[in-house]
Design an enzyme around this catalytic site. Structure first.
Site, PDB file in Angstrom:
ATOM      1  N   SER A 143      14.533 117.646  28.188  1.00 53.75           N
ATOM      2  CA  SER A 143      13.101 117.472  27.916  1.00 53.75           C
ATOM      3  C   SER A 143      12.487 116.612  28.997  1.00 53.75           C
ATOM      4  CB  SER A 143      12.950 116.764  26.565  1.00 53.75           C
ATOM      5  OG  SER A 143      11.620 116.342  26.379  1.00 53.75           O
ATOM      6  N   TYR A 176      15.549 108.787  22.397  1.00 55.28           N
ATOM      7  CA  TYR A 176      15.371 110.211  22.743  1.00 55.28           C
ATOM      8  C   TYR A 176      15.506 110.379  24.256  1.00 55.28           C
ATOM      9  CZ  TYR A 176      13.345 114.951  22.797  1.00 55.28           C
ATOM     10  OH  TYR A 176      13.140 116.302  22.978  1.00 55.28           O
TER      11      TYR A 176
END
Ligand SMILES: NC(=O)c1ccc[n+]([C@@H]2O[C@H](COP(=O)([O-])OP(=O)(O)OC[C@H]3O[C@@H](n4cnc5c(N)ncnc54)[C@H](OP(=O)(O)O)[C@@H]3O)[C@@H](O)[C@H]2O)c1
Length: 317
Positions: A158, A183
């Protein structure tokens, strides 16, 4: 040879769909394993690969939900897998290897994002454990079938990797938890994993890629409050997408499908892609692209060694 981290001018872009990048590609006789292949961009990936003739295995932590989601798509098999549980990863891999089949495409699409602090296994931080360690163990356990398939492994990262590199002094966030830093670390780990797997696997004919799929409204945002997404400018008060750069799931699946199948990438690997092309290396504060720490070869080797130690699995050890 190392593939340069530069655009190749694929001719595809942010609005291309998974079906667009598969146009003219016949995947008959090929087998793909797509983790998370029953939700969001994973489901669109399953649909597109199966549509091009591949047999697709979808390992799911919620088997019934997966069977419902992929019902009606021909050529898809559902199995069980919880990436946060290494025993479940071992059992899935053993069941698969027992079939004697090779696998030509592995797409590690499953993931969780920005969850409240959660501990799994021996106290591991859940985003690092699920998004990275589970996939690390899965691909290493499946290695005999992956090597036999001489195909590609695609690690879905990502743009969120830009929140954080690997926190070498506190990988499990024992000294305070931040959901976006966690994350970021996990998504950086997804890129470093592809870099090292490509280095280790290329002599066996296996290449690996990482990518940012784009921003897509899916169940991935389940841990975010609506106010947070409104404040970020992603949605309005009624939940409608506001940001014009957001992709549909069909567009969101395109880059991973392109990385997994495009003949344009023949002989290449170990790079981070976005918008159906190889991405550029960009500096801190810049827009798209990949940060240097995520494709650093020393950190990739160091993360591999740490992951081997933590999971007890290493196909190259
Ligand atoms: N959507 C975006 O804007 C975006 C942006 C950048 C990167 N990504 C990346 O794209 C990937 C797919 O995201 P998505 O948007 O398609 O999300 P999604 O719709 O939430 O799909 C994620 C899938 O991962 C599965 N999963 C989660 N934890 C698991 C576990 N412990 N074991 C096995 N499977 C597990 C989920 O299963 P359940 O349904 O059973 O929970 C679900 O099928 C993720 O890696 C994400 O980081 C997405």
């Amino acid at each position: 040879m190392t593939t340069p981290q530069h655009k190749i001018g694929s001719g595809f872009g942010a609005r291309s769909t998974a079906d667009d990048v598969l146009h003219g590609i016949d995947l008959a006789g090929k087998l793909a394993i797509v983790t998370g292949g029953y939700s969001g961009i994973g489901l669109e990936t399953t649909r597109a690969l199966a549509g091009a003739g591949a047999r697709v295995v979808v390992p799911a932590r919620r088997r019934e939900a997966a069977e419902e989601a992929v019902g009606g798509i021909g050529g898809v098999e559902v199995d069980e897998l919880d990436l946060a549980d290494l025993e479940s990863v071992r059992q899935f891999a053993e069941r698969f290897l027992a079939t004697g089949r090779s696998v030509e495409i592995v797409i590690d699409s499953a993931g969780i994002m920005a969850c409240p602090e959660t501990r799994v296994g021996p106290g591991w931080e859940a985003q690092f454990a699920t998004n990275h360690l589970g996939h690390y163990a899965l691909v290493n356990r499946l290695w005999p079938a992956v090597a036999q398939g001489q195909g590609r492994v695609v690690s879905v990262s990502s743009a969120g990797h830009r929140h954080a590199g690997i926190r070498w002094d506190d990988v499990q966030f024992e000294r305070g938890y931040d959901k976006w830093q966690a994350y970021g670390q996990a998504k950086t780990a997804n890129v470093l994993f592809a870099v090292q797997l490509d280095a280790l696997g290329r002599d066996a004919g296996v290449r690996a890629f990482a990518l940012h799929p784009g921003a897509i409204l899916t169940p991935l945002q389940r841990h975010l409050r609506k106010e947070e997404m409104v404040a970020a400018g992603w949605i309005d008060e009624d939940g409608n997408a506001l940001d014009p750069t957001f992709k549909t799931p069909e567009q969101g699946a395109a880059t991973q499908v392109w990385a997994a199948t495009s003949p344009q990438l023949a002989g290449m690997g170990g790079v981070y892609c976005e918008d159906c092309d190889i991405a550029e290396l960009t500096a801190e504060g810049a827009g798209p692209g990949v940060r240097d720490y995520a494709i650093d070869r020393e950190q990739a080797a160091r993360l591999w060694a740490l992951s081997a130690e933590l999971t007890g699995v290493n196909a190259f050890g």
